[in-house]
Design a protein around this motif. Structure first.
Motif, PDB file in Angstrom:
ATOM      1  N   PHE A 183       5.660  21.854  -0.205  1.00  0.00           N
ATOM      2  CA  PHE A 183       5.476  23.117  -0.912  1.00  0.00           C
ATOM      3  C   PHE A 183       6.363  24.192  -0.278  1.00  0.00           C
ATOM      4  O   PHE A 183       5.915  24.949   0.581  1.00  0.00           O
ATOM      5  N   LYS A 184       7.598  24.243  -0.694  1.00  0.00           N
ATOM      6  CA  LYS A 184       8.564  25.153  -0.079  1.00  0.00           C
ATOM      7  C   LYS A 184       8.205  26.617  -0.286  1.00  0.00           C
ATOM      8  O   LYS A 184       8.612  27.481   0.503  1.00  0.00           O
ATOM      9  N   HIS A 185       7.456  26.934  -1.329  1.00  0.00           N
ATOM     10  CA  HIS A 185       7.104  28.316  -1.634  1.00  0.00           C
ATOM     11  C   HIS A 185       5.865  28.787  -0.879  1.00  0.00           C
ATOM     12  O   HIS A 185       5.563  29.977  -0.863  1.00  0.00           O
ATOM     13  N   ALA A 186       5.138  27.853  -0.260  1.00  0.00           N
ATOM     14  CA  ALA A 186       3.897  28.186   0.429  1.00  0.00           C
ATOM     15  C   ALA A 186       4.191  28.643   1.859  1.00  0.00           C
ATOM     16  O   ALA A 186       5.257  28.352   2.412  1.00  0.00           O
ATOM     17  N   PRO A 187       3.257  29.373   2.488  1.00  0.00           N
ATOM     18  CA  PRO A 187       3.460  29.784   3.880  1.00  0.00           C
ATOM     19  C   PRO A 187       3.770  28.585   4.779  1.00  0.00           C
ATOM     20  O   PRO A 187       3.119  27.548   4.683  1.00  0.00           O
TER      21      PRO A 187
END
Length: 651
Positions: A183-187
């Motif tokens: 999940f590249k967009h997640a923290p």
């Protein structure tokens, strides 16, 4: 003589204390319930095997807190008395822990500093400064991080999840969760690093009768997204006190944090009798082990800072009419997800949820620039405090060349139905916009005025060439009312006098996303985008994922791209303070199945599960003026991959 003897004994004890290999036991002796360890410390320490030299060293301003190098040995700074790894010290002689101490050694305070250290007095002013700097930096980072968590938690009231626990859910069923790196967009999605099983951390010791908060070292037994199953050091293969903890939480620290923060390390009461020298035990256990990076908490805090702020104005798709956009204002931001309120909503209840990287939101003026339909606001001027969002904050799409062979109106393709996300349907390009955007309609179910056309970019992973479903063994939904079944593209194209969109114009990139069938995650219910649910990956077709919502029938599944910002790691809701919807029980499914047959406003109902409706039902509600939601497209990031899953077009 007695004074000299006392000084010698005190110096010897000080040297033994400085030889504590991890520099983190200063508070242990005073809090331990078993004082026998101190009497046997010297004997036990000599039995500790040499430590390997290939371990990471955590340093702050020249000070070393963890992972001694037994090969090179330990060293003590002759200026400030700091103990650390010899190789990490300054100068060829390794006499000083930093350049500052080296330069200060020849000053007038040298003798006074050495004498004070030998006598057990507080260090010099210079030494105090050197010791306090890393502690202040760490405490400041943690204070900022904890403040972020508290502020985000306030934006969403805690709601009971009927006792749902990710840890119990995963343990009782032996589930596997998708790793954070998916999940590249997640923290922390892009800087998760080598956090894995057997990594050691310092956490609060809950098995202790002391009145103050104490800590102990634990190892990661299992990872599930952000959550880790931890086991206290000393329990070996005994899972009796294992517990789950969010790795990015404020109560988990790298080894050495206690020493830097002055916190005591105390072994759990259950196993305190097992060893007489816990210091030597930890040195042996931690030899060659890994811990969190020293700046881990700072990275977590930085990755949870979001550029979108309340009162920013954006253009977002109109949830009542898919073919147009409207102006909306950011009401709140939670974990990168935006609650947008349409600008004309007087009571601020007409809202829409999406991620800040969603392809459904754009900068003010976007619709006009590409020729997209836009509903003008009745509000003639901006409200006080509202301002346009800078264009550079929005997700970028891949640039395309429309000058050569390109999509044309009337071309056929296959597309995910935004009104029924479990299906891929026969579709038609209805209008070609600028900058690579297309208006698409589902064959057999389009409104006469085109109000249900929807916009996809040419590189969107939600559109596919003719034959994609056939070659990948996915059921293709034919146009409503089409009777020549089974559906054949060749016959349909001939009957309608249409041509298929060229295969080469579609996005063929397939990233190495890391998802596997059966992995657990938290996913947005795109039919009710304010909700995030417990979900499972049930099928993978290259970059396309079939997401199943646990506890619900397969007809409620949704096709989602692997890089969609609407997918999150296990533990994301807990980390950001967002409410997680637990798996549905049978009673709630039956109740919801009955209520979904009635015409009610989807947004005004209390959520008791998915409200799945057919396209026909949605169109009936549209006539009655009701709301509906639709697919949020996936990220358009480039990645290398294969294009061999496209079938050749028939002549």
């Amino acid at each position: 003589m007695e004074n000299t003897k006392d000084l010698t004994e005190h110096s010897s004890r000080s040297e033994r204390k400085r030889r504590d290999s991890f520099g983190m036991f200063d508070g242990y002796d005073s809090c331990s319930e078993d004082t026998s360890s101190s009497s046997s410390s010297e004997e036990s320490e000599e039995e500790v095997a040499p430590l390997p030299s290939n371990l990471p060293i955590i340093k702050n301003n020249g000070q070393v807190y963890t992972y001694p190098d037994g090969k090179s040995g330990m060293a003590t700074c002759e200026m400030c008395g700091m103990v650390g790894v010899r190789d990490a010290f300054y100068s060829k002689t390794k006499r000083f822990c930093s350049v500052s101490c080296s330069r200060s050694y020849s000053s007038n305070s040298k003798k006074a500093s050495i004498l004070a250290r030998l006598q057990g007095k507080p260090p010099t002013k210079k030494a105090k400064v050197l010791q306090k700097q890393p502690l202040v930096a760490k405490l400041a980072a943690y204070a900022q991080y904890q403040a972020t968590l508290q502020n985000q938690a306030k934006t969403k009231a805690a709601v009971s999840m009927e006792g749902f626990s990710w840890g119990n859910y995963i343990n009782s069923n032996s589930f596997i969760a998708a790793p954070v790196t998916c999940f590249k967009h997640a923290p922390m999605g892009t800087c998760w690093g080598d956090i894995s099983e057997n990594v050691r951390v310092e956490v609060p010791n809950t098995d202790c009768s002391l009145p103050t908060k104490v800590f102990w070292i634990a190892g990661i037994v299992k990872l599930a997204g952000y959550n880790a199953l931890l086991r206290y050091e000393g329990f070996e293969n005994d899972p009796g006190l294992d517990f789950w903890c969010n790795v990015c939480g404020s109560d988990i620290h790298p080894v050495g944090w206690c020493a830097a923060s002055g916190k005591p390390l105390v072994p759990p009461r259950t196993i305190q009798h097992k060893y007489t020298n816990w210091k030597a035990f930890l040195v042996k256990r931690l030899t060659g082990a890994k811990t969190l990076p020293p700046d881990f908490s700072q990275k977590v805090s930085e990755s949870m800072q979001y550029p979108f702020k309340p009162c920013m104005r954006v253009e977002v798709v109109d949830k009542r009419h898919l073919c147009r956009t409207r102006v909306a204002v950011v009401e709140s931001v939670i974990g990168g997800r935006l609650r947008l309120v349409y600008e004309e909503s007087e009571d601020r209840t007409d809202d829409f949820w999406c991620h800040m990287h969603s392809p459904l939101i754009h900068h003010i003026g976007w619709s006009r620039s590409i020729g997209h339909r836009f509903k003008r606001s009745d509000i003639t001027k901006k409200q006080d405090g509202h301002f346009d969002t800078p264009p550079h904050l929005f997700a970028k799409v891949k640039e395309v060349d429309q000058s050569g062979e390109w999509f044309k109106e009337g071309m056929k393709l296959e597309a995910i139905d935004p009104l029924n996300l479990s299906t891929i349907c026969v579709a038609t390009i209805r209008k070609v916009l600028a900058d690579g955007f297309l208006m698409i309609g589902i064959d057999g179910s389009e409104a006469a005025d085109g109000s249900d056309w929807f916009c996809y970019h040419a590189t969107s992973p939600s559109i596919f060439p003719v034959g994609f479903c056939e070659i990948n063994m996915i059921e293709l939904t034919p146009p409503r009312g089409y009777t020549k079944l089974p559906f054949k593209w060749f016959d349909y194209l001939r009957e309608t006098g249409s041509i298929a969109a060229p295969v080469k114009l579609f996005n063929k990139d397939v990233p190495n996303h890391g998802f596997r069938v059966g992995m657990k995650l938290e996913a947005v219910d795109l039919m009710e985008p304010r909700l995030i649910c417990v979900a499972t990956v049930t099928r993978i077709i290259h970059r396309l994922l079939r997401i199943h919502f646990d506890g619900w029938e397969e007809e409620y599944d949704q096709w989602v791209d692997c890089e969609s910002p609407d997918l999150y790691p296990v533990g994301w809701c807990q980390l950001t303070g967002y409410q997680l919807q637990p798996p549905a029980s049978q009673s709630s499914r039956e109740s919801q199945s009955g209520s979904s047959k009635q015409k009610k406003k989807a947004k005004s109902q209390q959520y008791k599960g998915h409200k799945k409706m057919t396209t026909l039902q949605l169109k009936e509600e549209l006539i009655d003026g009701e709301d509906y939601n639709f697919l949020q497209g996936a990220s358009d990031q480039e990645s290398n991959g294969s294009a061999n899953f496209y079938i050749k077009q028939e002549p």
